[in-house]
Design a protein around this motif. Structure first.
Motif, PDB file in Angstrom:
ATOM      1  N   CYS A 153      -2.956   3.047   0.043  1.00 37.29           N
ATOM      2  CA  CYS A 153      -3.142   1.900   0.933  1.00 37.29           C
ATOM      3  C   CYS A 153      -3.913   2.282   2.193  1.00 37.29           C
ATOM      4  O   CYS A 153      -3.569   3.248   2.868  1.00 37.29           O
ATOM      5  N   VAL A 154      -4.943   1.494   2.516  1.00 38.32           N
ATOM      6  CA  VAL A 154      -5.690   1.682   3.757  1.00 38.32           C
ATOM      7  C   VAL A 154      -5.914   0.311   4.379  1.00 38.32           C
ATOM      8  O   VAL A 154      -5.874  -0.724   3.708  1.00 38.32           O
ATOM      9  N   ARG A 155      -6.177   0.311   5.668  1.00 34.31           N
ATOM     10  CA  ARG A 155      -6.423  -0.936   6.381  1.00 34.31           C
ATOM     11  C   ARG A 155      -7.852  -1.426   6.148  1.00 34.31           C
ATOM     12  O   ARG A 155      -8.760  -0.632   5.889  1.00 34.31           O
ATOM     13  N   GLU A 170      -8.259   4.580   7.295  1.00 39.38           N
ATOM     14  CA  GLU A 170      -6.981   4.677   8.005  1.00 39.38           C
ATOM     15  C   GLU A 170      -5.825   4.337   7.058  1.00 39.38           C
ATOM     16  O   GLU A 170      -5.668   3.185   6.643  1.00 39.38           O
ATOM     17  N   PRO A 171      -4.993   5.305   6.699  1.00 37.49           N
ATOM     18  CA  PRO A 171      -3.865   5.013   5.795  1.00 37.49           C
ATOM     19  C   PRO A 171      -2.890   4.031   6.443  1.00 37.49           C
ATOM     20  O   PRO A 171      -2.722   4.012   7.661  1.00 37.49           O
ATOM     21  N   GLN A 172      -2.271   3.214   5.642  1.00 32.87           N
ATOM     22  CA  GLN A 172      -1.265   2.272   6.129  1.00 32.87           C
ATOM     23  C   GLN A 172      -0.061   2.315   5.198  1.00 32.87           C
ATOM     24  O   GLN A 172      -0.196   2.067   4.006  1.00 32.87           O
ATOM     25  N   ARG A 173       1.081   2.620   5.782  1.00 32.46           N
ATOM     26  CA  ARG A 173       2.294   2.657   4.966  1.00 32.46           C
ATOM     27  C   ARG A 173       2.677   1.235   4.571  1.00 32.46           C
ATOM     28  O   ARG A 173       2.844   0.374   5.429  1.00 32.46           O
ATOM     29  N   PRO A 174       2.830   0.958   3.282  1.00 32.80           N
ATOM     30  CA  PRO A 174       3.171  -0.405   2.859  1.00 32.80           C
ATOM     31  C   PRO A 174       4.654  -0.709   3.107  1.00 32.80           C
ATOM     32  O   PRO A 174       5.454   0.206   3.373  1.00 32.80           O
ATOM     33  N   LYS A 199       0.150  -5.241  10.668  1.00 36.11           N
ATOM     34  CA  LYS A 199      -0.776  -4.223  10.176  1.00 36.11           C
ATOM     35  C   LYS A 199      -0.653  -3.998   8.672  1.00 36.11           C
ATOM     36  O   LYS A 199      -1.426  -3.226   8.097  1.00 36.11           O
ATOM     37  N   GLN A 200       0.315  -4.648   8.053  1.00 40.30           N
ATOM     38  CA  GLN A 200       0.526  -4.458   6.616  1.00 40.30           C
ATOM     39  C   GLN A 200      -0.029  -5.626   5.801  1.00 40.30           C
ATOM     40  O   GLN A 200       0.384  -5.860   4.670  1.00 40.30           O
ATOM     41  N   LEU A 203      -4.460  -5.344   3.108  1.00 41.05           N
ATOM     42  CA  LEU A 203      -4.735  -3.937   2.847  1.00 41.05           C
ATOM     43  C   LEU A 203      -5.572  -3.787   1.578  1.00 41.05           C
ATOM     44  O   LEU A 203      -5.708  -4.701   0.777  1.00 41.05           O
TER      45      LEU A 203
END
Length: 520
Positions: A153-155, A170-174, A199-200, A203
């Motif tokens: 997952c990235v933004r 930019e990684p994004q924790r789901p 921010k989730q 994605l």
């Protein structure tokens, strides 16, 4: 009444249909059906049945061909349109020698297509997986250098119009799979949706699926290539977190990227998959169209003195060709009347012309930290010597005889070239001179001024205004860029003067075309 050209095309199509008839095809007036014999990789000769339709654009484009029965067990994979029509020729095939207009060549091409499909298209490197899906109207941008090290997952960032989506690295924790029910003593409550933070949302899921041997045409075939990621991607799509799937893949030795827009289906329990047009934003890709000299120009320092009409386009062309270290010098502010012939637009009116040009260069997406600008007028020998000493090449686009003479003198003191450009006779003649001369070179004699033209005047501006048209300005910039690149790459193949006659003048410039100074 039948038009002559229509009758000619109809006769050509009728002859083509008749030739297919002799090859065993039936014709119902709309489509033709018939056999094609092809060689299977196992050595057996197989007979397929195909459908051929001559579209309204035939013979300027190939006919529409569909496989009704391949004659053997065969999964139809690549080089097809979404409706099943075969892609037999690329768009680069010359229509004058259109092979599809000869039925024998058409059938041979279909036979080859079937044989290649049965063999799995060995060595085929076409990275065009998006053609097999319904299109999404948005464009997805990515940086190949960043994407290659990205997974999961990235933004993403979407422009205000919603048409351009940029995939970040930019990684994004789901969101987690479940929420804690605090009132229930911390037990898991699977019936409650996880909380999705700001921010989730929107994605992208990035994955590398390696070599691809079949098309991705729907959600099921997408899941097949995602492998162990399928469950997590399905969950994130279902709760509205992942809206894009970005797949890195390979076809033979070529690398490709497929950008997909994914969402729960509006009806039923399935998922919709559409293909977005995608584009790499990396510098390497941006510079593919810059020409073979781009690498050589990157570290060359160029000063453009006078960034009005001609100078602004010269700066733009050199920057697009790869020059990244540039000084823009001009004393004037950008006026509304300048815009019809200037690189900059309405938003930069009132700013220094040099600043306006740098702003336009920045809009190309490259690093402009090496571009400097000065609101200054070149008028002293000290200034001329300094600017020539600090740059590999000077472009004189001042259209000022005093400034040109000053720079020509300075180039004789310090052996760095000066390329001087001017547009004469209200756009009828474009002239570029290079200083200093080499060996026994000679410049062409000056073109005498003409009194046949009236200069315009702009309200609020004391100086007369040339009515030279924009096309002549662009022609002057192009010729200047040509000479500049010849100097910067040490080609030294062009003479000391290039004079291009755009509108016939008095002899010896009464013929359109290029006149040159003598060469050593």
């Amino acid at each position: 009444m039948t038009r002559a050209w229509d009758a000619g095309l109809a006769a050509e199509r009728d002859a083509w249909r008749a030739a297919l008839g002799t090859a065993g095809f039936s014709d119902d007036g709309a489509t033709l059906h018939g056999p094609v014999r092809w060689l299977h990789p196992d050595g057996q000769t197989v007979t397929a049945t195909i459908e051929v339709t001559a579209t309204e654009s035939f013979p300027f484009t190939p006919p529409r061909v569909r496989i009704l029965d391949p004659g053997a067990e065969l999964e139809l994979t690549f080089h097809r349109e979404r409706d099943g029509a075969l892609c037999l020729w690329g768009a680069d095939v010359a229509v004058d020698d259109a092979p599809w207009s000869e039925p024998a060549q058409l059938l041979a091409r279909v036979a080859g297509w079937l044989a290649e499909t049965a063999a799995g298209w060995p060595g085929d490197d076409d990275c065009d997986l998006e053609r097999y899906l319904q299109p999404d109207s948005r464009m997805v941008l990515y940086d190949r250098d960043i994407l290659v090290a990205t997974r999961g997952c990235v933004r993403t960032f979407t422009d205000a119009g919603g048409q351009r989506v940029t995939v970040s690295g930019e990684p994004q924790r789901p969101p987690s799979r479940w929420r804690v029910n605090k009132q229930g003593g911390g037990r898991r409550n699977h019936r409650r949706r996880p909380r999705v933070g700001r921010k989730q949302r929107r994605l992208a899921w990035v994955a590398d699926i390696g070599q691809v041997d079949r098309v991705i045409a729907d959600w099921d075939t997408l899941c097949a290539v995602l492998g162990s990621d399928t469950s997590e991607v399905r969950r994130l799509v279902s709760i509205g977190v992942v809206e894009f799937v970005i797949l890195r893949y390979r076809r033979a030795d070529a690398d490709g990227v497929l950008a997909l827009a994914v969402a729960p289906a509006l009806r039923g329990n399935g998922y919709e998959v559409r293909a977005c047009e995608s584009a790499d934003t990396s510098v390497a890709t941006r510079m593919l169209r810059a020409g073979s000299t781009a690498f050589d120009l990157a570290d060359r320092r160029v000063a453009v003195i006078g960034v009005g009409a001609v100078g602004s386009f010269v700066a733009d062309l050199l920057f697009r060709h790869g020059v990244r270290r540039m000084t823009l010098i001009d004393p004037q502010l950008l006026r509304p009347g300048n815009l019809v012939r200037h690189l900059a637009g309405e938003a930069m009116v009132g700013y220094p012309k040099a600043a306006a040009v740098k702003a336009k260069l920045a809009g190309l997406g490259f690093d402009v930290s090496g571009v400097d600008y000065q609101r200054d007028r070149l008028s002293t020998p000290e200034q001329a010597i300094r600017v020539i000493r600090d740059h590999h090449l000077i472009i004189d686009a001042t259209a000022n005889q005093r400034a040109t003479a000053l720079l020509a003198w300075a180039s004789s003191q310090i052996a760095h070239p000066v390329v001087s450009v001017c547009v004469q006779r209200q756009g009828g003649v474009v002239r570029v001179d290079r200083f200093p001369r080499r060996g026994d070179e000679q410049h062409l004699d000056p073109l005498p001024p003409s009194t046949a033209f009236d200069l315009g005047r702009e309200h609020g501006c004391d100086e007369p205004v040339s009515v030279t048209p924009p096309a002549a300005v662009v022609a002057a910039a192009q010729l200047t860029c040509r000479v500049a690149i010849d100097e910067l790459t040490l080609g030294c193949a062009l003479p000391a003067t290039l004079l291009d006659v755009l509108i016939p003048q008095e002899p010896p410039y009464d013929v359109l075309g290029m006149h040159t100074g003598s060469t050593p």
